[in-house]
Scaffold this motif. Structure first.
Motif, mmCIF file in Angstrom:
data_model
loop_
_atom_site.group_PDB
_atom_site.id
_atom_site.type_symbol
_atom_site.label_atom_id
_atom_site.label_comp_id
_atom_site.label_asym_id
_atom_site.label_seq_id
_atom_site.Cartn_x
_atom_site.Cartn_y
_atom_site.Cartn_z
ATOM 1 N N PRO A 176 0.814 -1.223 0.000
ATOM 2 C CA PRO A 176 0.000 0.000 0.000
ATOM 3 C C PRO A 176 0.846 1.271 0.000
ATOM 4 C CG PRO A 176 -0.851 -1.583 1.587
ATOM 5 C CD PRO A 176 0.476 -2.106 1.134
ATOM 6 N N THR A 177 1.982 1.231 0.700
ATOM 7 C CA THR A 177 2.843 2.415 0.766
ATOM 8 C C THR A 177 3.449 2.734 -0.593
ATOM 9 O OG1 THR A 177 3.397 1.957 3.071
ATOM 10 C CG2 THR A 177 4.886 3.403 1.864
ATOM 11 N N ILE A 178 4.007 1.722 -1.240
ATOM 12 C CA ILE A 178 4.664 1.968 -2.518
ATOM 13 C C ILE A 178 3.633 2.269 -3.601
ATOM 14 C CG2 ILE A 178 4.776 -0.396 -3.428
ATOM 15 C CD1 ILE A 178 7.640 2.181 -3.378
ATOM 16 N N THR A 179 2.449 1.659 -3.518
ATOM 17 C CA THR A 179 1.393 1.947 -4.490
ATOM 18 C C THR A 179 0.965 3.397 -4.403
ATOM 19 O OG1 THR A 179 0.568 -0.322 -4.488
ATOM 20 C CG2 THR A 179 -0.969 1.391 -5.187
ATOM 21 N N SER A 180 0.747 3.869 -3.184
ATOM 22 C CA SER A 180 0.340 5.263 -2.983
ATOM 23 C C SER A 180 1.403 6.223 -3.499
ATOM 24 C CB SER A 180 0.063 5.513 -1.500
ATOM 25 O OG SER A 180 -0.232 6.874 -1.267
ATOM 26 N N ALA A 181 2.673 5.925 -3.190
ATOM 27 C CA ALA A 181 3.764 6.818 -3.618
ATOM 28 C C ALA A 181 3.901 6.842 -5.134
ATOM 29 C CB ALA A 181 5.071 6.367 -2.970
ATOM 30 N N ALA A 188 0.852 12.941 -10.687
ATOM 31 C CA ALA A 188 1.109 14.385 -10.730
ATOM 32 C C ALA A 188 1.790 14.790 -12.032
ATOM 33 C CB ALA A 188 1.970 14.786 -9.530
ATOM 34 N N LEU A 189 2.649 13.918 -12.541
ATOM 35 C CA LEU A 189 3.366 14.234 -13.780
ATOM 36 C C LEU A 189 2.538 13.965 -15.027
ATOM 37 C CD1 LEU A 189 6.831 12.697 -12.814
ATOM 38 C CD2 LEU A 189 6.307 15.128 -13.064
ATOM 39 N N TYR A 190 1.759 12.866 -14.980
ATOM 40 C CA TYR A 190 0.990 12.454 -16.153
ATOM 41 C C TYR A 190 -0.440 12.128 -15.705
ATOM 42 C CZ TYR A 190 5.801 11.736 -17.691
ATOM 43 O OH TYR A 190 7.134 11.893 -17.978
ATOM 44 N N PRO A 191 -1.267 13.147 -15.473
ATOM 45 C CA PRO A 191 -2.616 12.899 -14.937
ATOM 46 C C PRO A 191 -3.512 12.095 -15.876
ATOM 47 C CG PRO A 191 -2.315 15.215 -15.546
ATOM 48 C CD PRO A 191 -0.977 14.581 -15.607
ATOM 49 N N ASP A 192 -3.206 12.070 -17.175
ATOM 50 C CA ASP A 192 -4.034 11.334 -18.125
ATOM 51 C C ASP A 192 -3.600 9.883 -18.289
ATOM 52 O OD1 ASP A 192 -5.603 13.564 -18.684
ATOM 53 O OD2 ASP A 192 -4.242 14.265 -20.242
ATOM 54 N N LEU A 193 -2.526 9.494 -17.619
ATOM 55 C CA LEU A 193 -2.019 8.137 -17.753
ATOM 56 C C LEU A 193 -2.818 7.181 -16.880
ATOM 57 C CD1 LEU A 193 0.296 6.484 -19.087
ATOM 58 C CD2 LEU A 193 1.578 6.814 -16.985
ATOM 59 N N GLN A 194 -3.302 6.092 -17.479
ATOM 60 C CA GLN A 194 -4.023 5.070 -16.721
ATOM 61 C C GLN A 194 -3.021 4.084 -16.127
ATOM 62 O OE1 GLN A 194 -7.098 3.215 -19.021
ATOM 63 N NE2 GLN A 194 -7.877 5.149 -19.826
ATOM 64 N N ILE A 195 -3.066 3.904 -14.809
ATOM 65 C CA ILE A 195 -2.108 3.045 -14.112
ATOM 66 C C ILE A 195 -2.849 2.045 -13.235
ATOM 67 C CG2 ILE A 195 -0.173 2.983 -12.479
ATOM 68 C CD1 ILE A 195 0.458 5.853 -13.242
ATOM 69 N N GLU A 196 -2.425 0.799 -13.293
ATOM 70 C CA GLU A 196 -2.892 -0.227 -12.364
ATOM 71 C C GLU A 196 -1.666 -0.784 -11.648
ATOM 72 O OE1 GLU A 196 -5.271 -3.292 -14.078
ATOM 73 O OE2 GLU A 196 -6.119 -1.930 -15.573
ATOM 74 N N VAL A 197 -1.776 -1.013 -10.350
ATOM 75 C CA VAL A 197 -0.666 -1.550 -9.564
ATOM 76 C C VAL A 197 -1.107 -2.879 -8.946
ATOM 77 C CG1 VAL A 197 0.942 -1.161 -7.666
ATOM 78 C CG2 VAL A 197 0.187 0.775 -9.074
ATOM 79 N N HIS A 198 -0.282 -3.896 -9.114
ATOM 80 C CA HIS A 198 -0.572 -5.221 -8.564
ATOM 81 C C HIS A 198 0.652 -5.722 -7.804
ATOM 82 C CE1 HIS A 198 -4.196 -5.714 -11.130
ATOM 83 N NE2 HIS A 198 -3.490 -5.007 -11.995
ATOM 84 N N GLY A 199 0.419 -6.421 -6.714
ATOM 85 C CA GLY A 199 1.507 -7.063 -5.990
ATOM 86 C C GLY A 199 1.841 -8.386 -6.650
ATOM 87 N N PHE A 200 3.054 -8.498 -7.174
ATOM 88 C CA PHE A 200 3.414 -9.679 -7.954
ATOM 89 C C PHE A 200 3.442 -10.930 -7.077
ATOM 90 C CE2 PHE A 200 6.668 -12.163 -10.490
ATOM 91 C CZ PHE A 200 5.744 -12.544 -11.447
ATOM 92 N N GLN A 201 3.906 -10.790 -5.843
ATOM 93 C CA GLN A 201 3.934 -11.952 -4.953
ATOM 94 C C GLN A 201 2.533 -12.502 -4.719
ATOM 95 O OE1 GLN A 201 6.052 -10.696 -1.435
ATOM 96 N NE2 GLN A 201 8.008 -11.432 -2.234
ATOM 97 N N SER A 202 1.550 -11.611 -4.582
ATOM 98 C CA SER A 202 0.174 -12.081 -4.372
ATOM 99 C C SER A 202 -0.357 -12.749 -5.637
ATOM 100 C CB SER A 202 -0.734 -10.908 -3.976
ATOM 101 O OG SER A 202 -0.782 -9.930 -5.003
ATOM 102 N N GLU A 203 0.051 -12.258 -6.818
ATOM 103 C CA GLU A 203 -0.386 -12.885 -8.058
ATOM 104 C C GLU A 203 0.214 -14.280 -8.194
ATOM 105 O OE1 GLU A 203 0.160 -10.467 -11.470
ATOM 106 O OE2 GLU A 203 -1.290 -8.957 -10.827
#
Length: 228
Positions: A176-181, A188-203
Motif C-alpha cells: 500500500p505504501t509503494i502503491t500510494s507513492a 502528478a506528472l501524467y494525470p491522463d495516464l491510466q495506471i494499475e498496480v498489482h503485488g506480484f507476490q500475491s499474483e
C-alpha cells in the motif's frame, strides 16, 4: 500496467517516454530498481517469432525490456552481460536468451556473439540480433507451461506501435505504501495516464492456489472415474 493511448504521444516519443517513466519510478523513495516490459508475467501473455540461427530454424518467445529487467525480477544473467544504459534505439540489435534457447538453437556453441535472425511478420520485420547474454530458464507465461526458448530484446528497439506496457518495481516497502507513492508521483506528472498496480507476490500465490485447486480437482475426477 500503463495504458498509453490517453497521452497521445507522437510515435517517435513513446519509447523515450518509457525510459523517463523508469527514471521517475526509481526516484520514488523505497524503490530499489524498476524496469519496463512489453509483457506481464504468468498471465499467458506472450509473443512468438520464427528464428533462424546457425542453420537451426524454429520459434522463440519474444519480450522487449528495458535495462535492469533481470535485476528487478531477481533472475540471474549466467553468461555475457545484461542490457545497460549504452544500449539505445540506434544501437545494433542485441538480445539475451534463456538456457532453453541455447540448447535448442546453438547446441553446444558459445552463445555470446552468435547472430540470430527473426522471420518477418507484419509490424515485425526480419531483424538480426547479436546475443550478448544468457539468462536462467524461468517461467514467464504460466506456471503450468514448459519453458520455451525465450529471447529478450531492447524495448527501445521494439518495432511495433507500443500502446501499453508493464512496469516491474522492486521495493521492500509495504505494497500500500509503494502503491500510494507511485500513483502520487506518476499521477502528478501524467494525470491522463491510466495506471494499475498489482503485488506480484500475491499474483504468484493466486497462481499457485489455482494450481493446487486444479490438482485437487484432477485427483477427484480421477478417483471418481475409477469408481464408475
Amino acid at each position: 500496467y500503463t495504458a498509453l493511448e490517453n497521452l497521445h504521444l507522437p510515435p517517435g516519443q513513446v519509447k523515450s517516454f518509457e525510459q523517463r517513466m523508469v527514471d521517475e519510478i526509481t526516484a520514488v523513495p523505497g524503490v530499489r530498481s524498476a524496469a519496463i516490459s512489453t509483457h506481464p508475467l504468468l498471465n499467458g501473455s506472450s509473443w512468438t517469432l520464427g528464428i533462424d540461427a546457425k542453420a537451426q530454424k524454429g520459434a522463440s518467445k519474444f519480450t522487449w525490456v528495458t535495462a535492469q529487467y533481470f535485476e528487478t525480477l531477481g533472475v540471474p544473467v549466467l553468461a555475457g552481460r545484461d542490457f545497460n544504459a549504452n544500449d539505445v534505439r540506434n544501437s545494433r540489435s542485441i538480445a539475451i536468451v534463456n538456457q532453453t534457447f541455447v540448447r535448442q538453437f546453438l547446441q553446444g556453441v558459445n552463445p555470446i556473439g552468435q547472430l540470430i535472425r527473426t522471420i518477418s511478420e507484419p509490424n515485425y520485420p526480419a531483424t538480426q540480433y547479436e546475443i550478448v547474454g544468457v539468462t536462467r530458464d524461468t517461467k514467464y507465461a504460466g506456471l503450468r507451461d514448459e519453458i520455451p526458448p525465450q529471447t529478450f530484446a531492447l524495448l527501445q528497439q521494439f518495432p511495433a506501435p507500443l500502446r501499453w506496457s508493464v512496469a516491474f518495481v522492486r521495493s521492500a516497502a509495504p505494497l500500500p505504501t509503494i502503491t500510494s507513492a507511485l500513483k502520487k508521483r506518476i499521477g502528478a506528472l501524467y494525470p491522463d495516464l491510466q495506471i494499475e498496480v498489482h503485488g506480484f507476490q500475491s499474483e504468484i500465490q493466486e497462481s499457485l492456489t489455482t494450481e493446487r485447486l486444479m490438482a485437487v480437482l484432477s485427483g477427484f475426477f480421477g478417483e471418481h472415474a475409477e469408481e464408475t
